[in-house]
Design a protein around this motif. Structure first.
Motif, PDB file in Angstrom:
ATOM      1  N   GLY A 219      61.383  28.705  -7.486  1.00 18.39           N
ATOM      2  CA  GLY A 219      60.604  27.552  -7.037  1.00 18.39           C
ATOM      3  C   GLY A 219      59.413  27.253  -7.908  1.00 18.39           C
TER       4      GLY A 219
ATOM      5  N   LYS B  59      64.373  25.217  -3.800  1.00 20.58           N
ATOM      6  CA  LYS B  59      63.037  25.687  -3.427  1.00 20.58           C
ATOM      7  C   LYS B  59      61.964  24.924  -4.190  1.00 20.58           C
ATOM      8  CE  LYS B  59      60.376  29.963  -2.918  1.00 20.58           C
ATOM      9  NZ  LYS B  59      60.381  31.438  -3.135  1.00 20.58           N
TER      10      LYS B  59
ATOM     11  N   GLU C 181      61.615  21.461  -2.698  1.00 16.86           N
ATOM     12  CA  GLU C 181      60.885  21.508  -1.429  1.00 16.86           C
ATOM     13  C   GLU C 181      59.386  21.667  -1.663  1.00 16.86           C
ATOM     14  OE1 GLU C 181      62.765  24.679   0.615  1.00 16.86           O
ATOM     15  OE2 GLU C 181      64.439  23.445   1.354  1.00 16.86           O
ATOM     16  N   ARG C 182      59.014  22.311  -2.758  1.00 17.25           N
ATOM     17  CA  ARG C 182      57.589  22.494  -3.051  1.00 17.25           C
ATOM     18  C   ARG C 182      56.975  21.232  -3.645  1.00 17.25           C
ATOM     19  NH1 ARG C 182      54.331  24.155  -7.186  1.00 17.25           N
ATOM     20  NH2 ARG C 182      56.027  24.524  -8.659  1.00 17.25           N
TER      21      ARG C 182
END
Length: 244
Positions: free
Chosen positions: A34, A87, A90-91
């Protein structure tokens, strides 16, 4: 419920039209975990996206500190895989589920990473000029039920016999492949356009998807019209006996 559905569609349409989040030409080596790791190995979580190519960057939700966009550009880097892409999305993105355009072109990808399949609303996927050589890898993309545009040109897989016909057959939702519209005539069923090798691998790796395809027939025994027998006069020689 109806109002909520309408709101989600409106949000998706708005994010789809927003400026893309542009991390192209950044020397990215991996997005694992991420985070964004650059080719020199230095970790820079606060690296800003490019703004020159699209005259600005997407708006940021000040409450969540995430970008309001449905387009993510990671092209022209050194990515050999995209482990951790979901990930990372999503960040960085306000709604990773609403990602509609993903650009992974001009990298060093050799496979279709399962992470790509974690974006249910993906409609545009650029993967041209990578190192994908296996059509069975391309078949994974059939899980993206909303995929409309795909680029694979410049990959070794493009040299496969009947490449375009097979990709269109594998991905029936496509409207454009390699910047060329998919014609109605290309969708006509022409049997199973797979080579024996590809067909057997699909049967092995995706048995539920291809259970309607009959297994290859067993090899036939040699015809009885030609057999080899030994002559009683000379046991060291073989003779051919024809049965009519």
């Amino acid at each position: 419920m109806k109002a909520q559905t309408l709101s989600m569609k409106t949000q998706y349409a708005w994010l789809k039209s927003a400026k893309p989040l542009d991390y192209s030409f950044k020397g990215l080596k991996t997005v694992d975990g991420g985070s964004i790791i650059f080719f020199n190995g230095e970790l820079k979580n606060e690296e800003k996206p490019l703004s020159t190519r699209v005259q600005g960057i997407p708006r940021i939700n000040k409450r969540t500190n995430r970008y309001l966009t449905g387009s993510f550009w990671l092209n022209n880097n050194y990515l050999i895989h995209v482990n951790g892409l979901r990930k990372l999305a999503e960040r960085l993105l306000e709604s990773a589920d609403h990602l509609s355009w993903l650009d992974l072109s001009n990298n060093k990808l050799i496979a279709v990473n399962p992470e790509i399949l974690l974006f249910p609303n993906l409609t545009v996927l650029y993967m041209h000029n990578n190192r994908i050589f296996d059509l069975v890898e391309v078949y994974k993309l059939c899980k993206l039920k909303n995929l409309l545009t795909l680029t694979l040109s410049g990959n070794p897989v493009e040299a496969t016999t009947d490449y375009r016909q097979i990709v269109v057959y594998m991905l029936p939702t496509l409207r454009k492949l390699d910047n060329s519209p998919v014609l109605r005539s290309e969708r006509k069923p022409l049997g199973i356009p797979y080579s024996k090798c590809i067909r057997n691998r699909l049967l092995t790796e995706y048995p539920e998807d291809f259970k309607w395809i009959p297994l290859p027939p067993a090899p036939r025994p040699p015809p009885p019209s030609l057999i080899t027998n030994r002559s009683p006069q000379n046991s060291n020689k073989s003779v051919i006996v024809n049965f009519i």
